[in-house]
Design a protein around this motif. Sequence first.
Motif, PDB file in Angstrom:
ATOM      1  N   ASP A 133       0.813  -1.225   0.000  1.00  0.00           N
ATOM      2  CA  ASP A 133       0.000   0.000   0.000  1.00  0.00           C
ATOM      3  C   ASP A 133       0.845   1.273   0.000  1.00  0.00           C
ATOM      4  OD1 ASP A 133       1.038  -0.287   2.524  1.00  0.00           O
ATOM      5  OD2 ASP A 133      -0.790   0.412   3.550  1.00  0.00           O
ATOM      6  N   GLU A 134       2.170   1.150  -0.165  1.00  0.00           N
ATOM      7  CA  GLU A 134       3.050   2.337  -0.181  1.00  0.00           C
ATOM      8  C   GLU A 134       3.771   2.391  -1.526  1.00  0.00           C
ATOM      9  OE1 GLU A 134       4.903   5.736   1.851  1.00  0.00           O
ATOM     10  OE2 GLU A 134       3.371   4.366   2.608  1.00  0.00           O
ATOM     11  N   PHE A 135       3.441   3.433  -2.298  1.00  0.00           N
ATOM     12  CA  PHE A 135       4.012   3.561  -3.635  1.00  0.00           C
ATOM     13  C   PHE A 135       4.849   4.821  -3.755  1.00  0.00           C
ATOM     14  CE2 PHE A 135       2.421   0.366  -6.576  1.00  0.00           C
ATOM     15  CZ  PHE A 135       1.523  -0.316  -5.770  1.00  0.00           C
ATOM     16  N   LEU A 136       5.843   4.740  -4.600  1.00  0.00           N
ATOM     17  CA  LEU A 136       6.646   5.905  -4.956  1.00  0.00           C
ATOM     18  C   LEU A 136       6.351   6.260  -6.406  1.00  0.00           C
ATOM     19  CD1 LEU A 136      10.133   5.074  -3.384  1.00  0.00           C
ATOM     20  CD2 LEU A 136       8.219   6.323  -2.377  1.00  0.00           C
ATOM     21  N   ILE A 137       6.142   7.551  -6.637  1.00  0.00           N
ATOM     22  CA  ILE A 137       5.894   8.056  -7.981  1.00  0.00           C
ATOM     23  C   ILE A 137       6.990   9.062  -8.308  1.00  0.00           C
ATOM     24  CG2 ILE A 137       4.283   9.252  -9.503  1.00  0.00           C
ATOM     25  CD1 ILE A 137       2.035   8.389  -7.646  1.00  0.00           C
ATOM     26  N   HIS A 138       7.672   8.865  -9.428  1.00  0.00           N
ATOM     27  CA  HIS A 138       8.726   9.779  -9.881  1.00  0.00           C
ATOM     28  C   HIS A 138       8.109  10.725 -10.905  1.00  0.00           C
ATOM     29  CE1 HIS A 138      11.992   7.330  -8.059  1.00  0.00           C
ATOM     30  NE2 HIS A 138      11.134   6.348  -8.278  1.00  0.00           N
ATOM     31  N   GLU A 139       8.132  12.012 -10.600  1.00  0.00           N
ATOM     32  CA  GLU A 139       7.486  13.014 -11.448  1.00  0.00           C
ATOM     33  C   GLU A 139       8.488  14.085 -11.870  1.00  0.00           C
ATOM     34  OE1 GLU A 139       2.977  12.828  -9.549  1.00  0.00           O
ATOM     35  OE2 GLU A 139       4.301  14.480  -8.999  1.00  0.00           O
ATOM     36  N   PRO A 140       8.292  14.681 -13.050  1.00  0.00           N
ATOM     37  CA  PRO A 140       9.237  15.709 -13.512  1.00  0.00           C
ATOM     38  C   PRO A 140       9.237  16.924 -12.603  1.00  0.00           C
ATOM     39  CG  PRO A 140       7.285  15.652 -14.902  1.00  0.00           C
ATOM     40  CD  PRO A 140       7.203  14.456 -14.009  1.00  0.00           C
ATOM     41  N   VAL A 141      10.422  17.507 -12.447  1.00  0.00           N
ATOM     42  CA  VAL A 141      10.551  18.642 -11.540  1.00  0.00           C
ATOM     43  C   VAL A 141       9.864  19.889 -12.088  1.00  0.00           C
ATOM     44  CG1 VAL A 141      12.745  19.564 -12.407  1.00  0.00           C
ATOM     45  CG2 VAL A 141      12.243  19.702  -9.963  1.00  0.00           C
ATOM     46  N   GLY A 142       9.729  20.006 -13.418  1.00  0.00           N
ATOM     47  CA  GLY A 142       9.023  21.152 -13.994  1.00  0.00           C
ATOM     48  C   GLY A 142       9.795  21.810 -15.117  1.00  0.00           C
ATOM     49  N   VAL A 143       9.828  23.146 -15.087  1.00  0.00           N
ATOM     50  CA  VAL A 143      10.570  23.919 -16.090  1.00  0.00           C
ATOM     51  C   VAL A 143      12.033  23.978 -15.675  1.00  0.00           C
ATOM     52  CG1 VAL A 143      10.834  26.182 -17.175  1.00  0.00           C
ATOM     53  CG2 VAL A 143       8.545  25.288 -16.681  1.00  0.00           C
ATOM     54  N   CYS A 144      12.920  23.595 -16.581  1.00  0.00           N
ATOM     55  CA  CYS A 144      14.350  23.520 -16.258  1.00  0.00           C
ATOM     56  C   CYS A 144      15.147  24.499 -17.109  1.00  0.00           C
ATOM     57  CB  CYS A 144      14.871  22.107 -16.504  1.00  0.00           C
ATOM     58  SG  CYS A 144      14.066  20.851 -15.501  1.00  0.00           S
ATOM     59  N   GLY A 145      15.987  25.282 -16.474  1.00  0.00           N
ATOM     60  CA  GLY A 145      16.947  26.136 -17.157  1.00  0.00           C
ATOM     61  C   GLY A 145      18.255  25.388 -17.301  1.00  0.00           C
ATOM     62  N   LEU A 146      18.729  25.229 -18.529  1.00  0.00           N
ATOM     63  CA  LEU A 146      19.936  24.459 -18.810  1.00  0.00           C
ATOM     64  C   LEU A 146      20.999  25.398 -19.365  1.00  0.00           C
ATOM     65  CD1 LEU A 146      18.183  21.483 -20.673  1.00  0.00           C
ATOM     66  CD2 LEU A 146      18.470  21.816 -18.203  1.00  0.00           C
ATOM     67  N   ILE A 147      22.131  25.446 -18.704  1.00  0.00           N
ATOM     68  CA  ILE A 147      23.212  26.359 -19.095  1.00  0.00           C
ATOM     69  C   ILE A 147      24.448  25.516 -19.373  1.00  0.00           C
ATOM     70  CG2 ILE A 147      24.612  28.333 -18.395  1.00  0.00           C
ATOM     71  CD1 ILE A 147      22.284  29.205 -16.602  1.00  0.00           C
ATOM     72  N   THR A 148      24.933  25.585 -20.620  1.00  0.00           N
ATOM     73  CA  THR A 148      25.979  24.659 -21.063  1.00  0.00           C
ATOM     74  C   THR A 148      27.227  25.401 -21.522  1.00  0.00           C
ATOM     75  OG1 THR A 148      24.964  24.579 -23.266  1.00  0.00           O
ATOM     76  CG2 THR A 148      24.319  22.868 -21.701  1.00  0.00           C
ATOM     77  N   PRO A 149      28.390  24.724 -21.506  1.00  0.00           N
ATOM     78  CA  PRO A 149      29.680  25.354 -21.796  1.00  0.00           C
ATOM     79  C   PRO A 149      30.089  25.181 -23.250  1.00  0.00           C
ATOM     80  CG  PRO A 149      30.080  23.197 -20.898  1.00  0.00           C
ATOM     81  CD  PRO A 149      28.579  23.346 -20.995  1.00  0.00           C
ATOM     82  N   TRP A 150      31.272  25.715 -23.568  1.00  0.00           N
ATOM     83  CA  TRP A 150      31.778  25.698 -24.936  1.00  0.00           C
ATOM     84  C   TRP A 150      32.724  24.538 -25.209  1.00  0.00           C
ATOM     85  CZ3 TRP A 150      36.860  25.792 -24.037  1.00  0.00           C
ATOM     86  CH2 TRP A 150      37.340  26.527 -22.939  1.00  0.00           C
ATOM     87  N   ASN A 151      33.257  23.879 -24.185  1.00  0.00           N
ATOM     88  CA  ASN A 151      34.373  22.954 -24.419  1.00  0.00           C
ATOM     89  C   ASN A 151      33.948  21.591 -24.955  1.00  0.00           C
ATOM     90  OD1 ASN A 151      33.249  22.556 -21.778  1.00  0.00           O
ATOM     91  ND2 ASN A 151      35.022  21.299 -21.249  1.00  0.00           N
ATOM     92  N   TRP A 152      32.799  21.082 -24.529  1.00  0.00           N
ATOM     93  CA  TRP A 152      32.208  19.851 -25.067  1.00  0.00           C
ATOM     94  C   TRP A 152      30.734  20.147 -25.292  1.00  0.00           C
ATOM     95  CZ3 TRP A 152      34.607  15.342 -26.525  1.00  0.00           C
ATOM     96  CH2 TRP A 152      35.941  15.182 -26.131  1.00  0.00           C
ATOM     97  N   PRO A 153      30.407  20.972 -26.271  1.00  0.00           N
ATOM     98  CA  PRO A 153      29.044  21.523 -26.347  1.00  0.00           C
ATOM     99  C   PRO A 153      27.943  20.484 -26.476  1.00  0.00           C
ATOM    100  CG  PRO A 153      30.327  22.063 -28.322  1.00  0.00           C
ATOM    101  CD  PRO A 153      31.289  21.534 -27.319  1.00  0.00           C
ATOM    102  N   MET A 154      28.052  19.532 -27.391  1.00  0.00           N
ATOM    103  CA  MET A 154      26.969  18.561 -27.561  1.00  0.00           C
ATOM    104  C   MET A 154      26.965  17.499 -26.472  1.00  0.00           C
ATOM    105  SD  MET A 154      24.640  19.116 -29.708  1.00  0.00           S
ATOM    106  CE  MET A 154      24.777  20.844 -29.202  1.00  0.00           C
ATOM    107  N   ASN A 155      28.108  17.195 -25.935  1.00  0.00           N
ATOM    108  CA  ASN A 155      28.157  16.300 -24.786  1.00  0.00           C
ATOM    109  C   ASN A 155      27.261  16.840 -23.677  1.00  0.00           C
ATOM    110  OD1 ASN A 155      29.699  14.001 -23.313  1.00  0.00           O
ATOM    111  ND2 ASN A 155      29.909  15.733 -21.933  1.00  0.00           N
TER     112      ASN A 155
END
Length: 482
Positions: A133-155
């Motif tokens: 009777d005890e369940f865990l539900i994993h839900e998305p945190v919401g709107v995410c700001g993603l800030i990425t660097p220049w050295n391995w851009p697509m990684n």
Amino acid sequence: MLRKTNFYINGTWTPPMVPNDFDVINPATEAPFCVISLGSSHDVNKAVAAAKNSFEVWNDTPIEERILKIEKLAEIYELRVEEMAKAISMEMGAPIDLAINAQAAAGLGHIKSFIRVLREFKFEHRLRDNTPDEFLIHEPVGVCGLITPWNWPMNQVTMKVVPALGVGCTVVLKPSEIAPMSSLLFAEFMEEAGFLNGVFNLVNGDGPTVGEAIGSHPDVDMISFTGSTKVGIALTRSSANTVKRVALEMGGKGANIIFADANIPEAVKRGAIHCFNNTGQSCNAPTRMLVERSVYDKALEIASATAKSTAVGQPNEHGTHIGPLVSETQFNKVQGLIQSGIDEGARLIAGGIGRPDGFNIGYFVQATVFADVDNAMRIAREEIFGPVLSIMPFDNEEEAVRISNDTRYGLTNYVQSGDIARAQRIARRLRSGMVVVNGASRHSESPFGGYKQSGKGREGGIYGLEEFLEIKAVSGWNTPIL
């Protein structure tokens, strides 16, 4: 000259609210080859609103349909991977073979890896087998700001965008303004894949303006940042007022401990090449080489020879050479730190100040090796982000561990020994998020991240999904999961 001044907001290519042209420089020629626009808080507001408006629908989209979109993205990426490699090579100076086989390939590899993980991940499950009777539900945190660097851009873009979207978040991406071309191309891939409008948004801009606006925005639920520790600290502060989640992947100053019972020629050469790879512009580079004293002189000879045989060449040329550093700022920083090593008494045994012979333009530097480095020197303590290796001797395990851990960073350390029990013993004592023993390869779903000022949180595999999920505990759930 190319003009790529629009942003990708709510499924359309949108001009900036206030035009602010910015030249993208080719680091091999020091000349601009494209103009983008730096965004403002108004552009961020528009992008965040689009992400917020699309969140509920995207979250309610069945996981199977989200995976189908990501599979389509992978298909498009694979068809256009050479185009992506050329963009990376031109914007940040990666030699074309490295750009194809490592830089662009890393992005595609992460997309495929996250597809596998998403298929297996259980978003709803019992707490334990004996708690029906005890369940865990994993839900998305919401709107995410993603800030990425220049050295391995697509990684870094794929390590953030794909797991965030996969679990049901929506995102606003700010790539590095120094190397934005690959991310603009990635946005084209997203558009072609047919993601729901507003799920993925891209705003170019600098850190103090767009980065700050994302970090402090009340409708952004999470920040995922990769870059310098200084900027990561600033983002944490700007995020504090809204108590948003912050995941950080920042600097490193990896130690490479080489014991006398290791294969010395192989270990030293491998460590030096790894340090110089991507022109030293990798946070997990083994930039401090610690060598047991009885084989120290031999290691110096090998490291010096490896540096002197490291070719420097143009990014558009095929081969295993290193290219230029990404910018004038980075070039000046590396030159200054090399000079500080000389001034503080380290022994220069390869490379040094100035461009390599035959180069009078471009941000090219020499593969450089210092011997007799003291761990208190700047070259031993600061992240150089250039092809500069600092070598120092040690006498026993205790000293090796103490020197390795004597840093504010804790991303990746390395151990080389013929005694696997000792290597394991050392690995347990090193204060870092990752340890590599005897040059072993890391698996694609292994967690990437560090201790101390190298960051908090992990990327890759199931750990990369969990960064973008909240956990909800539900008691009294007395029916099977649908």
